[in-house]
Design an enzyme around this catalytic site. Structure first.
Site, short mmCIF file in Angstrom:
data_model
loop_
_atom_site.label_atom_id
_atom_site.label_comp_id
_atom_site.label_asym_id
_atom_site.label_seq_id
_atom_site.Cartn_x
_atom_site.Cartn_y
_atom_site.Cartn_z
N CYS A 74 -10.38 -2.39 -3.40
CA CYS A 74 -9.98 -1.06 -4.07
C CYS A 74 -10.72 -0.55 -5.15
CB CYS A 74 -8.47 -1.45 -4.51
SG CYS A 74 -8.28 -2.44 -5.80
N GLU A 101 -1.15 -16.68 -1.96
CA GLU A 101 -0.64 -15.56 -2.73
C GLU A 101 -0.23 -16.23 -4.10
OE1 GLU A 101 0.15 -12.43 -4.92
OE2 GLU A 101 -0.78 -12.21 -3.04
N GLN A 128 0.73 -1.28 0.00
CA GLN A 128 -0.01 0.08 0.08
C GLN A 128 0.84 1.28 0.01
OE1 GLN A 128 -2.94 0.41 -0.52
NE2 GLN A 128 -4.12 -1.51 0.36
N TYR A 156 -5.28 -13.81 -1.42
CA TYR A 156 -4.46 -12.59 -2.05
C TYR A 156 -3.77 -11.88 -0.89
CZ TYR A 156 -8.44 -13.87 -4.97
OH TYR A 156 -9.37 -14.68 -5.71
N ASP A 170 -8.30 -9.89 0.09
CA ASP A 170 -8.04 -8.60 -0.66
C ASP A 170 -7.52 -8.83 -1.86
OD1 ASP A 170 -6.99 -6.06 -0.77
OD2 ASP A 170 -5.32 -6.25 0.41
#
Length: 436
Positions: free
Chosen positions: A393, A323, A273, A302, A366
């Protein structure tokens, strides 16, 4: 035609209505502006226009600290007051939940919680990316403009970490000097800086092949004295994120940051981020939604380099973390070692194909901007988790996925908290809490 902008899109345009009531997307207009605009695209359902003149400026117009705000793509809402920006983000979330998710106005009013944000509205970014281009026969580094085809050369970026305000000019000058000796084949240049640790890293993205390593290392070290200089070699050109290797040209070879009191190492290709302070708000929201217990099992899909994995591991008995991106998987393993945690099963691969077999008590997801695959929602529904934290997002894909969860029937959303991680832009994060 003369138009009054009544709202902002999830983008850089304002929205107005013409005399017939048809929507007009207006480039260069802010909510509250009355403008003279020229139509550039006429459609059956909507039109597009560009501002020729601001006839009456919005009371929410402000003087941005960046002189390139009207042409650079980095801060499209930079001339809009923070209050108006945040109101527009809440409205975009509400609109998506109703239009795309099918929620009623009463439901969205109950779902959406007050927007959360960190202190800094400028100087918050820990990362900036610069694009090389030729100008007057010389290599320059710049940022993509409002028109993505344009490259805007800037001496500094007010969004970038204030402590390293001179980094853009220094790196650009060093690259310009180096290019005089030959083509570096640069695709982009990334600069990461930490207010917490003082770490500064320069990452040069290039194709594979020969490269003047020693010269680049020497010139950049003299120009900016970073803690790390790396070369990221990509396989498929300028827009690719497929990495064939990372060469350490000087220093530590990774970027060091602290997040929620955890020490983290991030390699140049890995996502992190860009707003560290506000990312800690996301962690708080996720942990508040899940309230993991010491005896419980958690799942992190994720998971990236460990933003949520590590705090989950601190609070839970066991975490299954999935991931797909190789560099992030390696970073996660290293960050777990730094944290001294051994209760995490790191699973490399696609979240659907590698979905953990064991059940979970709590689950955080996420996903990228595209949201969740339908198959992922079906697997999550079978996970047995009592609560889910969905970090999004993109409000449009979030709304679509929440509708899918409701249709599936196992989980329903009970809150959606917007977080302003990206002031001066239309981008936002939302943490949605779903329960069985």
């Amino acid at each position: 035609m003369q138009l009054t902008i009544t709202s902002m899109t999830y983008g850089s345009d304002g929205i107005a209505r013409d005399a017939s009531g048809k929507a007009v997307f207006v480039s260069g207009g802010l909510v509250g502006d009355t403008v003279s605009a020229r139509i550039v695209e006429e459609g059956q359902r909507f039109s597009r226009a560009v501002v020729e003149e601001v006839l009456e400026p919005s009371p929410d117009r402000v003087q941005a600290p960046c002189p390139f705000v009207d042409i650079c793509g980095g801060c499209p809402w930079g001339s809009l007051s923070l209050d108006a920006q945040r109101a527009a983000k809440i409205e975009n979330l509400r609109s998506c939940l109703e239009r795309i998710g099918g929620f009623s106005s009463d439901e969205t009013q109950a779902l959406i919680k007050p927007l959360r944000h960190a202190k800094d509205a400028w100087g918050y970014r820990n990362k900036i990316e610069l694009t090389p281009h030729k100008q007057a026969g010389k290599l320059r580094l710049g940022m993509h403009g409002r028109n993505p085809q344009d490259i805007v050369v800037v001496p500094a970026c007010p969004l970038f970490e204030k402590r390293f305000a001179g980094a853009v000019r220094s790196v650009a000058g060093a690259i310009g000097f180096l290019s005089g000796s030959g083509d570096l084949m640069l695709e982009r240049v990334g600069i990461r800086a930490s207010r917490n640790t003082g770490a500064l890293e320069v990452a040069l993205w290039t194709p594979t092949g020969g490269f003047p390593r020693a010269q680049v290392s020497r010139v950049l070290t003299e120009a900016i004295r970073p803690k790390s200089i790396v070369r990221v070699m990509s396989k498929e050109g300028r827009r690719a994120r497929r990495v064939s290797g990372v060469e350490v040209l000087a220093g530590e070879g990774s970027w060091h940051e602290t997040l929620a009191k955890e020490s983290m190492r991030i390699s140049a290709p890995s996502f992190f981020q860009v707003n560290t302070r506000a990312a800690e708000i996301l962690i708080d929201l996720v942990m508040d939604a899940l309230t993991p217990k010491p005896h419980e099992v958690a799942m992190d899909l994720y998971c990236g380099a460990g933003t949520f994995t590590i705090p989950l591991a601190r609070r839970s008995a066991y975490v299954a973390a999935v991931e797909a991106y190789g560099p992030a998987v390696r970073d996660l393993r290293r960050n777990l070692e730094i944290a001294g945690l051994d209760n995490v099963d790191v699973i490399g691969g696609d979240a659907v194909r590698e979905f953990p077999d064991e059940g979970a008590d709590v689950l955080v997801v996420d996903p990228p901007r595209a949201g969740l695959e339908k198959a992922a929602i079906d697997l999550i529904a079978k996970s047995g988790a009592r609560d889910i934290a969905y970090v999004s997002c993109d409000p449009a894909t979030l709304a679509r996925d929440l509708a899918r969860f409701v249709q599936e029937g196992t989980y329903h959303p009970i809150s959606a908290t917007p977080a302003d991680l990206f002031p001066q832009t239309y981008h936002m994060e939302t943490v949605c809490h779903l329960t069985r």
